[in-house]
Design a protein around this motif. Structure first.
Motif, short mmCIF file in Angstrom:
data_model
loop_
_atom_site.label_atom_id
_atom_site.label_comp_id
_atom_site.label_asym_id
_atom_site.label_seq_id
_atom_site.Cartn_x
_atom_site.Cartn_y
_atom_site.Cartn_z
N VAL A 196 77.11 8.23 56.70
CA VAL A 196 78.26 7.26 56.80
C VAL A 196 79.35 8.01 56.23
CG1 VAL A 196 79.03 5.00 55.62
CG2 VAL A 196 76.38 5.38 56.03
N CYS A 197 80.45 7.74 56.81
CA CYS A 197 81.74 8.26 56.52
C CYS A 197 82.52 7.22 55.42
CB CYS A 197 82.71 8.07 57.65
SG CYS A 197 84.41 8.72 57.29
N ARG A 198 82.66 8.21 54.23
CA ARG A 198 83.35 7.51 53.15
C ARG A 198 84.68 6.81 53.47
NH1 ARG A 198 80.65 8.78 48.43
NH2 ARG A 198 79.80 10.76 48.51
N SER A 199 85.31 7.32 54.50
CA SER A 199 86.87 6.80 54.83
C SER A 199 86.90 5.84 55.82
CB SER A 199 87.43 8.08 55.08
OG SER A 199 88.79 7.90 55.55
N CYS A 200 86.15 5.89 56.78
CA CYS A 200 86.26 4.79 57.99
C CYS A 200 85.01 4.17 58.08
CB CYS A 200 86.86 5.60 59.25
SG CYS A 200 85.50 6.29 60.04
N GLY A 201 83.84 4.46 57.52
CA GLY A 201 82.68 3.73 57.58
C GLY A 201 81.78 3.90 59.12
N ALA A 202 82.05 4.79 59.55
CA ALA A 202 81.41 5.33 60.71
C ALA A 202 80.08 5.77 60.39
CB ALA A 202 82.06 6.58 61.48
N VAL A 203 79.05 5.38 61.15
CA VAL A 203 77.66 5.37 61.09
C VAL A 203 77.15 6.43 62.05
CG1 VAL A 203 75.41 4.64 60.54
CG2 VAL A 203 77.48 3.41 59.76
N ALA A 204 76.15 7.33 61.75
CA ALA A 204 75.48 8.09 62.83
C ALA A 204 74.00 8.19 62.27
CB ALA A 204 76.02 9.50 62.97
N ASP A 205 73.32 8.09 63.24
CA ASP A 205 71.70 8.34 63.02
C ASP A 205 71.57 9.85 62.79
OD1 ASP A 205 71.30 5.92 63.43
OD2 ASP A 205 70.74 6.22 65.66
N VAL A 206 70.62 10.07 61.69
CA VAL A 206 70.10 11.46 61.33
C VAL A 206 68.70 11.11 61.30
CG1 VAL A 206 70.00 13.25 59.39
CG2 VAL A 206 72.23 11.70 59.73
N ASP A 207 68.01 11.92 61.95
CA ASP A 207 66.60 12.16 62.16
C ASP A 207 66.06 12.61 60.91
OD1 ASP A 207 66.52 11.18 64.77
OD2 ASP A 207 66.03 13.19 65.69
N CYS A 208 65.02 12.02 60.47
CA CYS A 208 64.21 12.44 59.16
C CYS A 208 63.74 13.82 59.28
CB CYS A 208 62.98 11.27 58.90
SG CYS A 208 61.94 11.78 57.49
N ALA A 209 64.01 14.57 58.29
CA ALA A 209 63.62 15.93 58.54
C ALA A 209 62.12 16.34 58.62
CB ALA A 209 64.10 16.84 57.34
N THR A 210 61.30 15.33 58.00
CA THR A 210 60.03 15.60 57.93
C THR A 210 59.37 14.69 59.11
OG1 THR A 210 59.32 14.06 56.42
CG2 THR A 210 59.73 16.05 55.51
N GLY A 211 59.83 13.52 59.18
CA GLY A 211 59.32 12.64 60.45
C GLY A 211 58.50 11.39 59.95
N GLN A 212 58.26 11.50 58.57
CA GLN A 212 57.34 10.27 58.26
C GLN A 212 58.02 10.13 56.85
OE1 GLN A 212 53.90 11.78 59.01
NE2 GLN A 212 53.57 13.12 57.31
N ALA A 213 57.78 8.73 56.48
CA ALA A 213 58.09 8.22 55.07
C ALA A 213 56.90 8.49 54.15
CB ALA A 213 58.46 6.62 55.01
N PRO A 214 57.11 8.69 52.93
CA PRO A 214 58.36 9.00 52.12
C PRO A 214 58.71 10.64 52.35
CG PRO A 214 56.68 8.95 50.66
CD PRO A 214 56.09 8.55 51.92
N CYS A 215 60.07 10.76 52.81
CA CYS A 215 60.44 12.18 53.24
C CYS A 215 60.58 13.16 51.97
CB CYS A 215 61.15 12.00 54.37
SG CYS A 215 62.60 11.20 54.01
N LEU A 216 60.93 12.50 50.82
CA LEU A 216 61.09 13.13 49.68
C LEU A 216 60.09 12.89 48.56
CD1 LEU A 216 64.85 12.00 49.11
CD2 LEU A 216 64.18 14.03 49.93
N THR A 217 59.67 13.81 47.94
CA THR A 217 58.54 13.68 47.17
C THR A 217 59.10 13.51 45.49
OG1 THR A 217 57.32 15.32 48.27
CG2 THR A 217 56.47 14.80 46.05
N PRO A 218 58.86 12.34 44.86
CA PRO A 218 59.73 12.12 43.89
C PRO A 218 59.13 13.12 42.63
CG PRO A 218 58.20 10.47 44.14
CD PRO A 218 58.19 11.29 45.41
N SER A 219 59.87 13.49 41.92
CA SER A 219 59.59 14.22 40.71
C SER A 219 58.57 13.84 39.78
CB SER A 219 60.78 14.86 39.92
OG SER A 219 61.47 13.80 39.52
N ASP A 220 58.83 12.45 39.61
CA ASP A 220 57.72 11.72 38.92
C ASP A 220 57.50 10.15 39.46
OD1 ASP A 220 56.40 10.05 37.00
OD2 ASP A 220 57.63 10.72 35.43
N HIS A 221 56.26 9.90 39.87
CA HIS A 221 56.32 8.67 40.70
C HIS A 221 55.82 7.47 39.52
CE1 HIS A 221 52.09 8.82 40.29
NE2 HIS A 221 51.92 10.18 41.07
#
Ligand SMILES: [Zn+2]
Ligand SMILES: [Zn+2]
Length: 143
Positions: free
Chosen positions: A93-118
């Protein structure tokens, strides 16, 4: 696989009644790019004539709840809707004009970030928004 279906077939597939307004709304969101409610309302009006904002909100709610639309709501910006559902893609998301673009998930499935403490939570999704300046806005700033 949903791409091959017509809007009417998609509506029937999730058990929703097929109305001209819902079909027009699905077409409008498909042709647009992360549209907000105002742009969707204009698109639906071009296709079916007058429709109230409230009717558009109601239809958006029903279609989102049925999984035909995805609603994204970047902080401090009005909700946008898209047809790309069922994958774990993210948005830049652009902070200035609000434009939005799709970004493919780097790992392809949720959750794609591992919490440091769940904290004992069964985590199933990480909501990721990449913030920055779109190409147009970064060009405008540097010139
Ligand atoms: Zn921008
Ligand atoms: Zn998207």
């Amino acid at each position: 696989m949903t791409q091959a279906l017509t809007p009417a077939e998609e509506l029937r597939g999730v058990g929703l009644r097929v109305t001209a307004a819902r079909v027009a709304l699905l077409e409008t969101v498909r042709e647009g790019d992360h549209l907000g409610v105002d742009a969707i309302t204009s698109g639906v009006r071009i296709r079916v004539g007058h429709i109230s904002i409230q009717a558009v909100y109601d239809a958006l709610h029903a279609l989102t709840a049925a999984g035909l639309l995805r609603r994204i709501e970047p902080a401090d910006s009005p909700a946008r809707f898209e047809r790309r559902v069922g994958d774990n893609h993210h948005h830049a998301v652009c902070r200035s004009c609000g434009a939005v673009a799709d970004v493919d998930c780097a790992t392809g499935q949720a959750p794609c970030l591992t919490p440091s403490d769940h904290h004992g939570f069964a985590i199933d999704e990480a909501e990721v928004i990449y913030w920055g300046l779109c190409p147009d806005c970064s060009t405008a700033r540097s010139s």
